[in-house]
Design a protein around this motif. Structure first.
Motif, PDB file in Angstrom:
ATOM      1  N   MET A 128       0.831  -1.197   0.000  1.00  0.00           N
ATOM      2  CA  MET A 128       0.000   0.000   0.000  1.00  0.00           C
ATOM      3  C   MET A 128       0.866   1.247   0.000  1.00  0.00           C
ATOM      4  N   ASP A 129       0.470   2.222  -0.760  1.00  0.00           N
ATOM      5  CA  ASP A 129       1.295   3.413  -0.941  1.00  0.00           C
ATOM      6  C   ASP A 129       0.864   4.511   0.007  1.00  0.00           C
ATOM      7  N   LYS A 130       1.497   4.571   1.201  1.00  0.00           N
ATOM      8  CA  LYS A 130       1.131   5.604   2.172  1.00  0.00           C
ATOM      9  C   LYS A 130       1.662   6.959   1.765  1.00  0.00           C
ATOM     10  N   ASN A 131       2.771   6.992   1.052  1.00  0.00           N
ATOM     11  CA  ASN A 131       3.380   8.266   0.695  1.00  0.00           C
ATOM     12  C   ASN A 131       2.526   9.067  -0.261  1.00  0.00           C
ATOM     13  N   ASN A 132       1.670   8.394  -1.018  1.00  0.00           N
ATOM     14  CA  ASN A 132       0.816   9.111  -1.956  1.00  0.00           C
ATOM     15  C   ASN A 132      -0.537   9.446  -1.348  1.00  0.00           C
ATOM     16  N   ALA A 133      -0.670   9.220  -0.041  1.00  0.00           N
ATOM     17  CA  ALA A 133      -1.873   9.624   0.698  1.00  0.00           C
ATOM     18  C   ALA A 133      -3.151   9.121   0.044  1.00  0.00           C
ATOM     19  N   GLY A 134      -3.101   7.890  -0.453  1.00  0.00           N
ATOM     20  CA  GLY A 134      -4.315   7.302  -0.992  1.00  0.00           C
ATOM     21  C   GLY A 134      -4.648   7.750  -2.386  1.00  0.00           C
ATOM     22  N   LEU A 135      -3.718   8.386  -3.078  1.00  0.00           N
ATOM     23  CA  LEU A 135      -4.020   8.892  -4.417  1.00  0.00           C
ATOM     24  C   LEU A 135      -3.615   7.913  -5.498  1.00  0.00           C
ATOM     25  N   THR A 136      -3.210   6.707  -5.108  1.00  0.00           N
ATOM     26  CA  THR A 136      -3.008   5.625  -6.058  1.00  0.00           C
ATOM     27  C   THR A 136      -3.762   4.414  -5.543  1.00  0.00           C
ATOM     28  N   LEU A 137      -4.082   3.500  -6.448  1.00  0.00           N
ATOM     29  CA  LEU A 137      -4.812   2.303  -6.056  1.00  0.00           C
ATOM     30  C   LEU A 137      -3.872   1.228  -5.570  1.00  0.00           C
ATOM     31  N   ARG A 138      -4.393   0.313  -4.738  1.00  0.00           N
ATOM     32  CA  ARG A 138      -3.597  -0.833  -4.340  1.00  0.00           C
ATOM     33  C   ARG A 138      -3.351  -1.714  -5.556  1.00  0.00           C
ATOM     34  N   ASN A 139      -2.258  -2.452  -5.511  1.00  0.00           N
ATOM     35  CA  ASN A 139      -1.894  -3.286  -6.656  1.00  0.00           C
ATOM     36  C   ASN A 139      -3.012  -4.230  -7.052  1.00  0.00           C
TER      37      ASN A 139
ATOM     38  N   LEU B 221      -1.809   3.275 -15.451  1.00  0.00           N
ATOM     39  CA  LEU B 221      -2.922   3.678 -14.605  1.00  0.00           C
ATOM     40  C   LEU B 221      -2.448   4.603 -13.490  1.00  0.00           C
ATOM     41  N   GLN B 222      -1.343   4.217 -12.844  1.00  0.00           N
ATOM     42  CA  GLN B 222      -0.819   5.032 -11.745  1.00  0.00           C
ATOM     43  C   GLN B 222      -0.423   6.416 -12.237  1.00  0.00           C
ATOM     44  N   LYS B 223       0.123   6.484 -13.447  1.00  0.00           N
ATOM     45  CA  LYS B 223       0.525   7.772 -14.017  1.00  0.00           C
ATOM     46  C   LYS B 223      -0.678   8.704 -14.153  1.00  0.00           C
ATOM     47  N   TYR B 224      -1.784   8.169 -14.661  1.00  0.00           N
ATOM     48  CA  TYR B 224      -2.958   9.010 -14.843  1.00  0.00           C
ATOM     49  C   TYR B 224      -3.639   9.335 -13.528  1.00  0.00           C
ATOM     50  N   LEU B 225      -3.575   8.423 -12.567  1.00  0.00           N
ATOM     51  CA  LEU B 225      -4.137   8.706 -11.251  1.00  0.00           C
ATOM     52  C   LEU B 225      -3.382   9.838 -10.577  1.00  0.00           C
ATOM     53  N   ARG B 226      -2.049   9.816 -10.719  1.00  0.00           N
ATOM     54  CA  ARG B 226      -1.250  10.894 -10.139  1.00  0.00           C
ATOM     55  C   ARG B 226      -1.532  12.218 -10.834  1.00  0.00           C
ATOM     56  N   ALA B 227      -1.734  12.161 -12.160  1.00  0.00           N
ATOM     57  CA  ALA B 227      -1.988  13.387 -12.925  1.00  0.00           C
ATOM     58  C   ALA B 227      -3.339  14.000 -12.573  1.00  0.00           C
TER      59      ALA B 227
END
Length: 333
Positions: A1-12, A26-32
């Motif tokens: 789980m990505d805690k550093n992104n404060a929930g702005l990415t999905l779990r694998n 997908l992660q790239k567009y979620l971050r954008a």
């Protein structure tokens, strides 16, 4: 789980499992989808919660204890932001959101009522302040730093730019016209979709206070041909390739304000320019639509707040009564 992104990415396990490239895409567009500054703010809030001893995912009781422990130490607006970050983390990670619990919301409401403090506002720079600062900079020995600061001051004020917008301007964003210069930024705080921001800076008949003249002077003395417009200048006068840090805008304004003898320097920030343009325009009875357009504000209420601030002495019932009383006193005397 990505805690550093404060929930702005999905779990694998929530991302497409067909190919790793699909997951990365997908992660790239979620971050954008989230502004960098927002993501950094949420990350900072999550780190503070974990430093306190919180663990994610968390539950209602832990969040309430966090609020109670920080109630008198943090501004309620900061606590509200922390709750938003925690809520976003749980939402995007697919966990039940403890922040939505009525007890959590009611606790924050009680803390806000008890500890709320007026929001600190940057001092709005008036036209006379800008004139004084401009005169001071022009009286200094000509240098690259002075030229940059003069352009930064005048472009920031008359363009009503945010500091993030100022430091993001690049040479290719400038469109020179006979009437002045257009600044076309591909993105700004209130335009995350990338439709673009356009701000027009008219040329002045008086070159000493003209933002266009100051801008051309800085570009010429710094020998800029492309890249970022406002850059660092070291102690030897060398202009760097990297853009000016956003925090440096505040530092330079405060330094100039202090040199000018202003007694409100602690209340100055880059927002003093943007706030100053709107309130100064309001005093001059500039039309609402023109003020809103120049500042790029999306909210009418924000613009009206600035207009009311700029006209709070003119549009004042007491002012009318004082004029009436002055006439009555003069008659009696």
């Amino acid at each position: 789980m990505d805690k550093n992104n404060a929930g702005l990415t999905l779990r694998n396990e929530q991302a497409p499992s067909t190919q790793q490239t699909n997951h990365e895409e997908l992660q790239k567009y979620l971050r954008a989808a989230t502004a960098d500054n927002t993501r950094k703010t949420y990350q900072s809030a999550i780190r503070q919660f974990e430093k306190w001893g919180g663990r994610l995912p968390t539950e209602r009781e832990t969040v309430v204890r966090y609020l109670l422990d920080k109630a008198s130490a943090l501004n309620p607006r900061t606590l509200s932001l922390h709750l938003t970050a925690i809520s976003q983390w749980h939402y995007y990670q697919g966990f039940a959101d403890p922040v939505r619990d009525p007890v959590v919301r009611k606790t924050l409401e009680g803390i806000t009522r008890t500890h709320a403090r007026p929001k600190q506002k940057a001092k709005a720079l008036r036209l006379e302040h800008i004139a004084h600062m401009t005169t001071y900079l022009r009286a200094l020995p000509k240098s690259k730093q002075t030229s940059r600061d003069l352009a930064l001051l005048l472009v920031g004020f008359f363009g009503a730019f945010r500091r993030s917008e100022l430091v993001a301007i690049q040479l290719e964003h400038l469109v020179w016209e006979p009437e002045g210069v257009l600044v076309r930024l591909p993105r700004s705080k209130t335009d995350q979709s990338g439709s673009g921001l356009m701000r027009a800076l008219p040329a002045s008949k008086n070159s000493s206070c003209c933002p266009v003249v100051a801008l051309k002077g800085w570009i010429k003395i710094a020998n800029l041909t492309d890249g970022h417009l406002f850059r660092r200048v070291n102690r030897w006068g060398a202009v760097g390739d990297r853009p000016l840090a956003a925090g440096t805008v505040n530092e330079r304004l405060k330094a100039i304000g202090e040199a000018c003898g202003f007694d409100f320097v602690p209340d100055m920030s880059s927002h003093s320019l943007r706030r100053g343009l709107s309130t100064s325009a309001a005093r001059e009875r500039v039309d609402f639509a023109l003020i809103k357009k120049q500042g790029g504000w999306r909210s009418d209420s924000t613009v009206w707040e600035y207009i009311e601030e700029g006209q709070q002495f003119d549009e004042n019932a007491a002012n009318i009564l004082l004029e009436k009383m002055a006439r009555l006193v003069s008659v009696e005397n």
